[in-house]
Scaffold this motif. Sequence first.
Motif, short mmCIF file in Angstrom:
data_model
loop_
_atom_site.label_atom_id
_atom_site.label_comp_id
_atom_site.label_asym_id
_atom_site.label_seq_id
_atom_site.Cartn_x
_atom_site.Cartn_y
_atom_site.Cartn_z
N ALA A 180 0.51 0.59 12.15
CA ALA A 180 0.62 0.27 10.84
C ALA A 180 -0.06 0.87 9.65
CB ALA A 180 0.17 -1.43 10.95
N LEU A 181 0.96 1.67 9.11
CA LEU A 181 0.31 2.59 8.25
C LEU A 181 0.43 2.04 6.90
CD1 LEU A 181 -0.80 5.58 7.45
CD2 LEU A 181 1.79 6.25 7.68
N HIS A 182 -0.73 2.21 6.04
CA HIS A 182 -0.85 1.73 4.70
C HIS A 182 -1.35 2.86 3.74
CE1 HIS A 182 -3.07 -0.37 1.42
NE2 HIS A 182 -1.82 -0.73 1.13
N SER A 183 -0.92 3.14 2.57
CA SER A 183 -1.70 3.87 1.81
C SER A 183 -1.37 3.12 0.41
CB SER A 183 -0.84 5.34 1.59
OG SER A 183 -1.45 5.79 0.59
N VAL A 184 -2.37 3.08 -0.47
CA VAL A 184 -2.31 2.73 -2.15
C VAL A 184 -1.39 3.51 -2.83
CG1 VAL A 184 -4.10 1.05 -1.88
CG2 VAL A 184 -4.45 3.43 -2.72
N GLY A 185 -1.19 4.80 -2.13
CA GLY A 185 -0.32 5.93 -2.88
C GLY A 185 -0.83 6.26 -4.25
N ALA A 186 -2.27 6.57 -4.19
CA ALA A 186 -3.12 7.04 -5.41
C ALA A 186 -3.86 8.08 -4.81
CB ALA A 186 -3.73 6.09 -6.17
N PRO A 187 -3.33 9.21 -4.61
CA PRO A 187 -4.51 10.26 -4.26
C PRO A 187 -5.32 10.86 -5.42
CG PRO A 187 -1.98 10.93 -4.37
CD PRO A 187 -1.83 9.74 -4.47
N LEU A 188 -6.51 11.26 -4.99
CA LEU A 188 -7.36 11.76 -6.08
C LEU A 188 -7.45 13.38 -6.25
CD1 LEU A 188 -10.27 9.06 -5.72
CD2 LEU A 188 -8.74 9.10 -7.72
N GLU A 189 -7.08 13.85 -7.23
CA GLU A 189 -7.32 15.49 -7.41
C GLU A 189 -8.83 15.38 -7.55
OE1 GLU A 189 -4.79 16.83 -6.44
OE2 GLU A 189 -3.47 15.24 -6.45
N TYR A 217 3.63 1.13 1.60
CA TYR A 217 3.16 2.16 0.35
C TYR A 217 3.17 1.55 -1.07
CZ TYR A 217 3.29 6.33 -2.43
OH TYR A 217 2.97 7.52 -3.41
N GLY A 218 2.06 1.74 -1.62
CA GLY A 218 2.22 1.47 -3.01
C GLY A 218 1.19 0.52 -3.70
N SER A 219 1.11 -0.69 -2.62
CA SER A 219 0.47 -1.88 -3.21
C SER A 219 -0.81 -2.13 -2.40
CB SER A 219 1.56 -2.96 -2.63
OG SER A 219 0.76 -4.17 -3.10
N GLY A 220 -1.85 -2.82 -3.08
CA GLY A 220 -2.98 -3.23 -2.36
C GLY A 220 -3.10 -4.62 -2.17
N TYR A 221 -1.87 -5.55 -2.68
CA TYR A 221 -2.03 -6.85 -2.51
C TYR A 221 -1.91 -7.40 -1.02
CZ TYR A 221 -0.38 -11.60 -2.50
OH TYR A 221 -0.26 -13.00 -2.05
N GLY A 222 -2.42 -8.50 -0.82
CA GLY A 222 -2.41 -9.31 0.60
C GLY A 222 -1.22 -9.00 1.62
N GLY A 223 -0.39 -9.62 1.11
CA GLY A 223 0.94 -9.70 2.18
C GLY A 223 1.69 -8.27 2.01
N ASN A 224 1.19 -7.37 1.36
CA ASN A 224 1.99 -6.23 1.37
C ASN A 224 1.15 -5.27 2.12
OD1 ASN A 224 4.03 -6.94 -0.42
ND2 ASN A 224 2.79 -6.32 -2.23
N ALA A 225 -0.21 -5.46 2.13
CA ALA A 225 -1.22 -4.41 2.54
C ALA A 225 -1.92 -4.95 3.81
CB ALA A 225 -2.16 -4.22 1.34
N LEU A 226 -2.34 -6.14 4.03
CA LEU A 226 -3.05 -6.56 5.16
C LEU A 226 -2.00 -6.65 6.25
CD1 LEU A 226 -5.18 -9.45 3.27
CD2 LEU A 226 -5.73 -7.30 3.58
N LEU A 227 -1.68 -5.57 6.84
CA LEU A 227 -0.36 -5.56 7.61
C LEU A 227 -0.32 -6.46 8.93
CD1 LEU A 227 0.25 -1.77 7.34
CD2 LEU A 227 0.99 -3.82 5.91
N GLY A 228 -1.70 -6.98 9.16
CA GLY A 228 -1.41 -8.05 10.42
C GLY A 228 -0.82 -9.33 10.25
#
Length: 612
Positions: A180-189, A217-228
């Motif tokens: 289960a791969l998750h990224s908020v999609g906000a890399p830091l330069e 990809y792109g969200s930090g919100y519960g149902g989108n990001a807590l992938l379990g």
Amino acid sequence: MGETRLPLIAEAPTTYEPLLSWVEEVAELTKPERIHWVDGSEAEYRQLTDELVIAGTLTRLNPELFPNSFAAFSDPADVARVEEQTFICSKNERDAGFTNNWMDPDAMKEKLTGLFDGSMRGRTMYVIPFVMGHLDAEDPKFGVEITDSAYVVASMRIMARIGSDVLKKIEETRAFFVPALHSVGAPLEEGQEDVAWPCNPEKWIVHFPEERSIWSYGSGYGGNALLGKKCYALRIASVMARDEGWLAEHMLILKLTSPENKVYNVAAAFPSACGKTNLALLDPTIEGWKVETLGDDISWMRFGKEGELRAVNPEAGLFGVAPGTGWGTNPNAMRAIAKGNSIFTNVALTDDGGVWWEGMTDEVPAHLTDWQGNDWTPAISSAAGGRPAAHPNSRFCTPIDQIDMLAPEYFAPNGVEISAILFGGRRKTTVPLVTQSRSWANGIFMGATLSSETTAAAAGAVGVVRRDPMAMLPFIGYDAGDYLNHWVRVSAKGNPARLPKIFLVNWFRRTRDGKFAWPGFGDNSRVLKWAIERIEGTADAVETPIGFVPTADSLDLTGLDMTEAEVEEAVRFDADEWHAELPGLEEWFARFGGSLPKSITAELEGLKSRLS
Ligand code: GDP
Ligand code: PGA
Ligand code: MN
């Protein structure tokens, strides 16, 4: 591969090759600054939350009010599940069905690979081994979430069993795990300053049912990001359940004990923000009946050796809707929250370092900081176009074992036998307070017709009536007609004498002047009592074309401040409203095309003829 491994992988606390090679592959793609293998310990949690406080993602609450608890405030554009951007990428489009968004899996992988390329730059990549359900279940369901969000790690620690013990068991049993791969999609330069809630305007919540994997990809919100939670325990698990002969459902589970000390376990499917957590933690207003909690959101069910339907809750925490949860409506949830160890998202802050949301207390604080960080006073909310202090989908995330009324059977790996299933939604009209189905097949039909007004739990319009079969519309990981067929097929394994009785409920019917027709909350115990008495054959009912509804005196109304006419308004069957409902039902079932079970078609014909 050993020597060619990235130095980042060298410190991995495992030698399990399938996991190592996946982590390595993801690290090569997403290019994080470092990798952290999550052990799930207290010390680790302390360190993560300390870091999140420094980063400004979390605000530590006053420990005298909410010990070891934090508040998070999301980007205002990242507050709910994004159904429009949620995809089921089965090999064939037909297998995703009409209720899901679909894209060809190869095309989707290509698209996502582009987005994940370098997406963790400058960030820590966390590897979270987790199990949904019990570690010592007969067939434990493992997952590993990779995420670049420490908020996700901290929340996953509350919501699921995670860490070293799980990793050890995966390795020892050489188990399959859902990647289960998750990224908020906000890399830091280099040198770029981080924001409190990193996310990306572009969001993708994607499931590959055949390979049983998740990319978010792109969200930090519960149902989108807590992938379990929704992604695994419902969408992917529903596919596993189809293939393995069980059911993964969007249901609370509660244990009800009668005055005669007889135990009945009840499962209930309501759409998001339609009352699962509240019913699961119900404080009965009638004497002698006791409710204990088993689960508040997800139920995995299978038939046992004697053909009895058994249910377990695969989660370890509550991710509850905050607004409306209060000392008056849900004191049990409030007591669990007050013990601390919780993460709140998008609630308001009180001036003494506590949290508040609409409905928490009768008295509204004179001053608050609202979920977007602005000053807030009661006058602001009552002004024209006023705004609430807490976001309508603000949440509390709390360990389930802090519930005083948690049933001991929550810890039983094989769960409990279910006696009754409730299907419910939010309908202002048409659907009576409670209706008992005519039969098991009629009950499945009731579930298939379930409808509800949309809520703030998903992005988009609120208050629009939509069909939501078994409250699973956003969560069925495959074709909806196949899903109904699976219900029919799997229940053939049940002992007919022990199949649960099925009921349709509606706590949200309105009176002519727009008020709730039924007080709800603790008074829903009266409906549970009636359901049990129907099972026992001791309560009266009126037969109507849609099923059996309570007679005027079969509901226990002791101590309830309602006139007979008011109760009648909540429970009555209205033939005109049901006539008006029929075209919508026919349209709905027409959308299933060839995959609709014959028994559903037969039930629809039966309903039509009884109504005519
Ligand atoms: P869940 O997302 O299905 O777990 O729903 P919750 O139990 O968190 O409830 C969602 C919202 O519905 C909250 O604002 C509750 O206060 C409200 N709610 C829950 N049960 C009832 C009820 O019996 N009657 C009314 N009127 N509102 C309810
Ligand atoms: P729920 O789902 O609204 O059913 O509690 C939580 C979520 O939005 O992920
Ligand atoms: Mn809930």
